[in-house]
Design a protein around this motif. Structure first.
Motif, PDB file in Angstrom:
ATOM      1  N   PRO A  46       0.660  -1.389   0.069  1.00  0.00           N
ATOM      2  CA  PRO A  46       0.088   0.127   0.021  1.00  0.00           C
ATOM      3  C   PRO A  46       0.923   1.359   0.014  1.00  0.00           C
ATOM      4  CG  PRO A  46      -0.023  -1.024   2.251  1.00  0.00           C
ATOM      5  CD  PRO A  46       0.624  -2.083   1.353  1.00  0.00           C
ATOM      6  N   LEU A  47       0.213   2.212  -0.501  1.00  0.00           N
ATOM      7  CA  LEU A  47       0.906   3.621  -0.456  1.00  0.00           C
ATOM      8  C   LEU A  47      -0.026   4.602   0.378  1.00  0.00           C
ATOM      9  CD1 LEU A  47       2.188   3.847  -4.077  1.00  0.00           C
ATOM     10  CD2 LEU A  47       3.661   3.511  -2.045  1.00  0.00           C
ATOM     11  N   PRO A  48       0.630   5.732   0.911  1.00  0.00           N
ATOM     12  CA  PRO A  48       0.077   6.807   1.640  1.00  0.00           C
ATOM     13  C   PRO A  48      -0.755   7.802   0.613  1.00  0.00           C
ATOM     14  CG  PRO A  48       2.136   7.176   1.859  1.00  0.00           C
ATOM     15  CD  PRO A  48       2.116   5.924   1.089  1.00  0.00           C
ATOM     16  N   LEU A  49      -1.693   7.291  -0.148  1.00  0.00           N
ATOM     17  CA  LEU A  49      -2.387   8.031  -1.044  1.00  0.00           C
ATOM     18  C   LEU A  49      -3.442   9.219  -0.558  1.00  0.00           C
ATOM     19  CD1 LEU A  49      -3.165   5.331  -3.842  1.00  0.00           C
ATOM     20  CD2 LEU A  49      -0.728   6.952  -3.397  1.00  0.00           C
ATOM     21  N   ASP A  50      -3.514  10.261  -1.389  1.00  0.00           N
ATOM     22  CA  ASP A  50      -4.552  11.158  -0.897  1.00  0.00           C
ATOM     23  C   ASP A  50      -5.770  10.632  -1.625  1.00  0.00           C
ATOM     24  OD1 ASP A  50      -3.031  12.962   0.459  1.00  0.00           O
ATOM     25  OD2 ASP A  50      -2.398  14.048  -1.029  1.00  0.00           O
ATOM     26  N   GLY A  51      -7.101  10.772  -1.350  1.00  0.00           N
ATOM     27  CA  GLY A  51      -8.079  10.089  -1.689  1.00  0.00           C
ATOM     28  C   GLY A  51      -8.210   8.730  -1.692  1.00  0.00           C
ATOM     29  N   ASP A  52      -9.361   8.100  -2.137  1.00  0.00           N
ATOM     30  CA  ASP A  52      -9.744   6.841  -1.974  1.00  0.00           C
ATOM     31  C   ASP A  52      -9.039   6.003  -2.850  1.00  0.00           C
ATOM     32  OD1 ASP A  52     -11.715   7.380   0.106  1.00  0.00           O
ATOM     33  OD2 ASP A  52     -13.143   7.827  -1.611  1.00  0.00           O
ATOM     34  N   ALA A  53      -8.468   4.628  -2.318  1.00  0.00           N
ATOM     35  CA  ALA A  53      -7.817   3.720  -2.887  1.00  0.00           C
ATOM     36  C   ALA A  53      -7.989   2.448  -2.441  1.00  0.00           C
ATOM     37  CB  ALA A  53      -6.363   4.065  -3.096  1.00  0.00           C
ATOM     38  N   ALA A  54      -7.854   1.347  -3.039  1.00  0.00           N
ATOM     39  CA  ALA A  54      -7.879   0.016  -2.559  1.00  0.00           C
ATOM     40  C   ALA A  54      -6.467  -0.598  -2.814  1.00  0.00           C
ATOM     41  CB  ALA A  54      -8.952  -0.657  -2.994  1.00  0.00           C
ATOM     42  N   THR A  55      -5.962  -1.798  -1.927  1.00  0.00           N
ATOM     43  CA  THR A  55      -4.868  -2.255  -2.094  1.00  0.00           C
ATOM     44  C   THR A  55      -5.261  -3.835  -1.630  1.00  0.00           C
ATOM     45  OG1 THR A  55      -3.321  -0.590  -1.241  1.00  0.00           O
ATOM     46  CG2 THR A  55      -2.392  -2.863  -1.270  1.00  0.00           C
ATOM     47  N   LEU A  56      -4.922  -4.493  -2.804  1.00  0.00           N
ATOM     48  CA  LEU A  56      -4.950  -6.158  -2.638  1.00  0.00           C
ATOM     49  C   LEU A  56      -3.384  -6.725  -2.517  1.00  0.00           C
ATOM     50  CD1 LEU A  56      -7.713  -6.893  -5.400  1.00  0.00           C
ATOM     51  CD2 LEU A  56      -7.825  -6.529  -2.924  1.00  0.00           C
ATOM     52  N   ALA A  57      -2.973  -6.749  -1.242  1.00  0.00           N
ATOM     53  CA  ALA A  57      -1.597  -6.985  -0.972  1.00  0.00           C
ATOM     54  C   ALA A  57      -1.337  -8.637  -0.897  1.00  0.00           C
ATOM     55  CB  ALA A  57      -1.177  -6.418   0.297  1.00  0.00           C
ATOM     56  N   PHE A  58      -0.386  -9.114  -1.536  1.00  0.00           N
ATOM     57  CA  PHE A  58      -0.208 -10.510  -1.645  1.00  0.00           C
ATOM     58  C   PHE A  58       0.952 -11.057  -0.517  1.00  0.00           C
ATOM     59  CE2 PHE A  58      -0.387 -10.780  -6.897  1.00  0.00           C
ATOM     60  CZ  PHE A  58      -1.723 -10.613  -6.612  1.00  0.00           C
ATOM     61  N   ASP A  59       0.443 -12.065  -0.087  1.00  0.00           N
ATOM     62  CA  ASP A  59       1.085 -12.617   1.142  1.00  0.00           C
ATOM     63  C   ASP A  59       2.452 -13.326   0.746  1.00  0.00           C
ATOM     64  OD1 ASP A  59       1.898 -13.303   3.817  1.00  0.00           O
ATOM     65  OD2 ASP A  59       0.656 -14.861   4.054  1.00  0.00           O
ATOM     66  N   ARG A  93     -11.153  -9.105  -8.922  1.00  0.00           N
ATOM     67  CA  ARG A  93     -11.683  -8.297  -7.543  1.00  0.00           C
ATOM     68  C   ARG A  93     -11.033  -6.956  -8.031  1.00  0.00           C
ATOM     69  NH1 ARG A  93     -10.439  -9.144  -1.005  1.00  0.00           N
ATOM     70  NH2 ARG A  93     -11.797  -7.629  -0.305  1.00  0.00           N
ATOM     71  N   ALA A  94      -9.759  -6.856  -8.531  1.00  0.00           N
ATOM     72  CA  ALA A  94      -9.528  -5.409  -8.761  1.00  0.00           C
ATOM     73  C   ALA A  94     -10.273  -4.743  -9.629  1.00  0.00           C
ATOM     74  CB  ALA A  94      -7.733  -5.565  -9.336  1.00  0.00           C
ATOM     75  N   GLY A  95     -10.790  -5.475 -10.759  1.00  0.00           N
ATOM     76  CA  GLY A  95     -11.537  -5.030 -11.756  1.00  0.00           C
ATOM     77  C   GLY A  95     -12.890  -4.611 -11.255  1.00  0.00           C
ATOM     78  N   ARG A  96     -13.340  -5.437 -10.306  1.00  0.00           N
ATOM     79  CA  ARG A  96     -14.570  -4.815  -9.744  1.00  0.00           C
ATOM     80  C   ARG A  96     -14.578  -3.783  -8.741  1.00  0.00           C
ATOM     81  NH1 ARG A  96     -15.069 -10.659  -8.904  1.00  0.00           N
ATOM     82  NH2 ARG A  96     -14.472 -10.432  -7.106  1.00  0.00           N
ATOM     83  N   LEU A  97     -13.228  -3.464  -8.078  1.00  0.00           N
ATOM     84  CA  LEU A  97     -13.290  -2.426  -6.866  1.00  0.00           C
ATOM     85  C   LEU A  97     -12.960  -1.063  -7.912  1.00  0.00           C
ATOM     86  CD1 LEU A  97     -10.502  -4.251  -4.554  1.00  0.00           C
ATOM     87  CD2 LEU A  97     -12.617  -3.015  -3.968  1.00  0.00           C
ATOM     88  N   VAL A  98     -12.263  -1.288  -9.146  1.00  0.00           N
ATOM     89  CA  VAL A  98     -11.868   0.039  -9.783  1.00  0.00           C
ATOM     90  C   VAL A  98     -12.873   0.589 -10.698  1.00  0.00           C
ATOM     91  CG1 VAL A  98     -11.260  -0.943 -12.125  1.00  0.00           C
ATOM     92  CG2 VAL A  98     -10.040   0.981 -11.234  1.00  0.00           C
ATOM     93  N   THR A  99     -14.199  -0.424 -10.864  1.00  0.00           N
ATOM     94  CA  THR A  99     -15.313   0.168 -11.501  1.00  0.00           C
ATOM     95  C   THR A  99     -16.375   0.282 -10.235  1.00  0.00           C
ATOM     96  OG1 THR A  99     -15.808  -2.254 -11.754  1.00  0.00           O
ATOM     97  CG2 THR A  99     -14.954  -1.038 -13.794  1.00  0.00           C
TER      98      THR A  99
END
Length: 354
Positions: free
Chosen positions: A166-179, A319-325
């Protein structure tokens, strides 16, 4: 403060009309002049029609998907799954409307190309941006990416990081981080449970977050069994290609003939390891066990089938595709961990008797 066409013209030392001609591409402009204008646009982070930014931000039907290498199944699987979700509802997907256009941006793993694509997507007022794969671990580049993604997010563009920290972004964002750490720890732990004590490791590309995290997981498992002291000698640098696995295995075997197992940073490199072992008449797994990471489609068809760590790449991309839309809610805190699962197959076994 909004950057204007006049600001760009002043920085480039040309007229506003010349800047307009360069950006619109509707009039011949000398190459040297074009280069000065585009450099000024980049330096000032100028967005075309900047005066209308507040009204027109993020109004296009375009979604950018940044990948390091579209020919690599790791990225191709995620990009394909994301594209299908982004197009959901469009005529191409069998719907009657509502889908968006996914544009795959192949960076070649180049940090500069990553920044260039983000600037282009900003100019196009992209509705969303998905950034996949490990991040370049360079402080200046991280600051630049954070700034560009923050500007996109505050302008209304949905941002999804898939497979990177993840990054400390301004505004809304989602992170799918791999373990990656946990998966690598479980993989090396599996070899240690089989009885291996001399385990070689071939890393991914230098200065990438995925490379560091997988190596840290591997070394955590070694430390838990009191084997950390020899870790540096049994580690060689590499990347995610077959030749790196081949060359890395050759170097490890010359450096440590006592090896009974080799872990490669991904499945493609693991195939190169197997090739190097075959050339030396060493059997997998009877003489040397081999393991990879990612569980790419060919892994189960390798001979022998490859022990690896499964990342649900298709599911993560979808899931990234659903989040981004906006068809899926952002996870609590904006971050979701994607679990890595150990997959035991025929390429690993207890070490041969000494």
């Amino acid at each position: 403060m909004t950057v204007t066409l006049a600001d760009v013209a002043a920085r480039a030392g040309v007229s506003s009309a010349t800047v307009s001609r360069v950006l619109n591409g509707n009039y011949p402009v000398a190459d040297s002049t074009r280069a000065r204008v585009l450099r000024a646009v980049e330096e000032l982070e100028y967005v075309v029609n900047g005066q209308a930014r507040g009204l027109a931000a993020a109004t296009s039907d375009l979604v950018g998907v940044l990948v390091n290498d579209i020919a690599d199944p790791f990225f191709g699987i995620m990009a394909g799954a994301a594209q299908a979700e982004i197009a959901h509802g469009s005529p191409a997907s069998g719907g009657t409307g509502g889908g968006k256009l996914a544009v795959v941006c192949n960076t070649g793993g180049c940090p500069k190309a990553e920044l260039t694509y983000l600037t282009l997507l900003q100019r196009q007022r992209a509705a969303g941006v998905i950034v996949t794969g490990g991040a370049a671990e360079d402080a200046e580049h991280t600051r630049a990416v954070t700034a560009k993604l923050s500007r996109l997010a505050t302008d209304g563009t949905r941002i999804v990081l898939c497979g990177r920290p993840p990054l400390p972004l301004d505004g809304d964002a989602a992170t799918l981080a791999f373990d990656n750490r946990g998966g690598a720890r479980r993989l090396t732990g599996h070899l240690l449970e089989l009885g291996h004590r001399h385990i070689g490791y071939i890393t991914g590309p230098k200065d990438r977050s995925t490379t560091r995290h997988r190596l840290e997981g591997h070394r955590t498992a070694l430390a838990e069994h009191g084997l950390a002291a020899d870790a540096d000698r049994l580690t060689v640098g590499g990347d995610y290609h077959r030749h790196a696995g081949y060359q890395g295995a050759c170097e490890l075997l010359a450096r440590a003939p006592e090896l009974t197992a080799i872990v490669a940073a991904n499945d493609t490199a693991a195939l190169g390891v197997c090739a190097a072992l075959r050339e030396r008449d060493l059997r997998v797994p009877q003489d040397v066990s081999v393991a990879g990471f990612d569980d790419l489609p060919f892994s189960v068809d390798a001979a022998p089938a490859l022990t690896t760590v499964r990342l649900p790449l298709h599911e993560a991309g979808a899931r990234a595709g659903r989040l981004v839309t906006g068809r899926e809610e952002v996870p609590p805190g904006g971050i979701a961990m994607v679990t890595a699962q150990l997959v035991r197959r025929a390429s690993t076994a207890p070490p041969r008797a000494s």
